[in-house]
Design an enzyme around this catalytic site. Structure first.
Site, PDB file in Angstrom:
ATOM      1  N   ASP A  45       0.963   8.659   9.238  1.00 14.16           N
ATOM      2  CA  ASP A  45       1.849   7.811   8.431  1.00 14.16           C
ATOM      3  C   ASP A  45       3.261   7.812   9.018  1.00 14.16           C
ATOM      4  OD1 ASP A  45       2.856   6.237   6.418  1.00 14.16           O
ATOM      5  OD2 ASP A  45       2.830   7.810   4.898  1.00 14.16           O
ATOM      6  N   SER A  80       9.632   8.331  -0.001  1.00 16.62           N
ATOM      7  CA  SER A  80       8.834   8.081   1.197  1.00 16.62           C
ATOM      8  C   SER A  80       9.685   7.558   2.350  1.00 16.62           C
ATOM      9  CB  SER A  80       7.732   7.062   0.905  1.00 16.62           C
ATOM     10  OG  SER A  80       6.761   7.626   0.076  1.00 16.62           O
ATOM     11  N   HIS A  90       3.580   3.640   5.680  1.00 16.66           N
ATOM     12  CA  HIS A  90       3.255   2.945   4.434  1.00 16.66           C
ATOM     13  C   HIS A  90       4.476   2.227   3.856  1.00 16.66           C
ATOM     14  CE1 HIS A  90       4.489   6.726   2.241  1.00 16.66           C
ATOM     15  NE2 HIS A  90       4.843   5.844   1.304  1.00 16.66           N
TER      16      HIS A  90
END
Length: 179
Positions: free
Chosen positions: A60, A158, A8
């Site tokens: 992911d 992230s 992402h």
């Protein structure tokens, strides 16, 4: 020359893929707002897991190929947790992991750090995570955190590493995706 990140992180706010030519990886940064801190590398290719689902964040994970080999003081490749490490308990519930990143250190109001942050978190079982989140957690996810939630990764972390100790060294076991 290769960097592991969350898939992402290769998408913009609308979910469209960011062209590799518009990506940069900065190595050796302690203060992300200091333009002289670290060394920037251009990305020549972004390879996103073909199973990545941007709605559920399943699979992911992505790898970025840099245009040049990383050459920076103290920067060295990190070893990955192997299947044998897993068999020998490297990611069992209770193992203490480390997560690092530049995500929020306070929410509402949002506060970003001025230096790289780290937090030690216990690996938890998928069953415990499912109880906390009230949903099924994919077996490909590795979950870590405290039940009281006073320490955790946050928005902005992230793609960052989750490492675990294996025979006297730290190995990469996961990357920050969601929480």
């Amino acid at each position: 020359r290769w960097v592991l990140t969350a898939a992402h992180c290769t998408k913009d706010n609308s979910g469209a893929s960011i062209p590799a030519s518009q990506m940069t990886v900065v190595v050796g940064v302690n203060n992300p707002s200091d333009p002289l801190d670290g060394k920037a590398y251009s990305v020549s290719q972004a390879i996103v897991n073909p199973g990545f689902n941007d709605q559920t964040l399943l699979d992911d994970i992505a790898i970025l190929k840099l245009t040049d080999t990383i050459n920076f003081n103290n920067a060295k490749p990190i070893k990955l947790v192997t299947a044998l490490d897993v068999e020998e308990g490297a990611i069992l519930p209770g193992v203490m992991s480390w997560v690092t990143g530049w995500g929020y250190i306070h929410v509402n109001p949002n506060v970003l750090p001025t230096s790289l942050q780290k937090v030690q978190l216990p690996i938890i079982s998928l069953a415990q995570a499912e109880t906390v989140w009230g949903t099924t957690i994919p077996v490909t996810d590795l979950m870590a955190g405290f039940l009281n939630g006073n320490k955790d990764a946050c928005n902005g972390d992230s793609g960052g590493p989750l490492v675990v100790p294996v025979l006297g060294e730290y190995k990469l076991a996961g990357i920050v995706s969601w929480g």
